[in-house]
Design a protein around this motif. Structure first.
Motif, PDB file in Angstrom:
ATOM      1  N   ASP A  38       0.661  -1.219   0.039  1.00  0.00           N
ATOM      2  CA  ASP A  38      -0.033   0.096   0.085  1.00  0.00           C
ATOM      3  C   ASP A  38       1.016   1.351  -0.110  1.00  0.00           C
ATOM      4  N   GLN A  39       1.749   1.289   0.784  1.00  0.00           N
ATOM      5  CA  GLN A  39       2.695   2.298   0.789  1.00  0.00           C
ATOM      6  C   GLN A  39       3.554   2.500  -0.404  1.00  0.00           C
ATOM      7  N   GLY A  40       4.019   1.430  -1.103  1.00  0.00           N
ATOM      8  CA  GLY A  40       4.570   1.693  -2.446  1.00  0.00           C
ATOM      9  C   GLY A  40       3.673   2.179  -3.292  1.00  0.00           C
ATOM     10  N   LYS A  41       2.534   1.738  -3.423  1.00  0.00           N
ATOM     11  CA  LYS A  41       1.486   2.263  -4.404  1.00  0.00           C
ATOM     12  C   LYS A  41       1.239   3.760  -4.219  1.00  0.00           C
ATOM     13  N   ALA A  42       1.043   4.034  -2.996  1.00  0.00           N
ATOM     14  CA  ALA A  42       0.951   5.487  -2.881  1.00  0.00           C
ATOM     15  C   ALA A  42       2.125   6.365  -3.439  1.00  0.00           C
ATOM     16  N   ALA A  43       3.098   5.972  -3.026  1.00  0.00           N
ATOM     17  CA  ALA A  43       4.538   6.679  -3.570  1.00  0.00           C
ATOM     18  C   ALA A  43       4.565   6.787  -5.111  1.00  0.00           C
ATOM     19  N   ALA A  44       4.143   5.686  -5.749  1.00  0.00           N
ATOM     20  CA  ALA A  44       4.195   5.695  -7.092  1.00  0.00           C
ATOM     21  C   ALA A  44       3.054   6.603  -7.696  1.00  0.00           C
ATOM     22  N   LYS A  45       1.956   6.620  -7.167  1.00  0.00           N
ATOM     23  CA  LYS A  45       0.850   7.769  -7.432  1.00  0.00           C
ATOM     24  C   LYS A  45       1.341   9.017  -7.307  1.00  0.00           C
ATOM     25  N   ASP A  46       2.052   9.273  -6.316  1.00  0.00           N
ATOM     26  CA  ASP A  46       2.605  10.575  -5.893  1.00  0.00           C
ATOM     27  C   ASP A  46       3.573  11.005  -6.965  1.00  0.00           C
TER      28      ASP A  46
END
Length: 68
Positions: A38-46
């Protein structure tokens, strides 16, 4: 980028941190891994949104849209 996107990404990152912490505390490797994902997905979206912002800024500069 809209503030809504930033808030959504921050919420997803926070959710991931909670999941990861809960997984560590309960010795649940799957939950911990989900949190990291989840943290990785959020970082990628950012990063994608940062790219959109950069393109929009360059476009606005090139077309003088930021000047009054």
């Amino acid at each position: 980028m809209s503030g809504t996107d930033r808030l959504s990404n921050a919420a997803e990152d926070a959710k991931g941190k909670v999941k990861e912490g809960t997984g560590k505390a309960t010795d649940n490797e799957q939950l911990e891994a989900e949190g990291k994902t989840d943290q990785g997905k959020a970082a990628a979206k950012d990063k994608v949104e940062d790219g959109k912002d950069a393109v929009a800024e360059k476009y606005n500069d090139a077309t003088d849209r930021n000047q009054d």
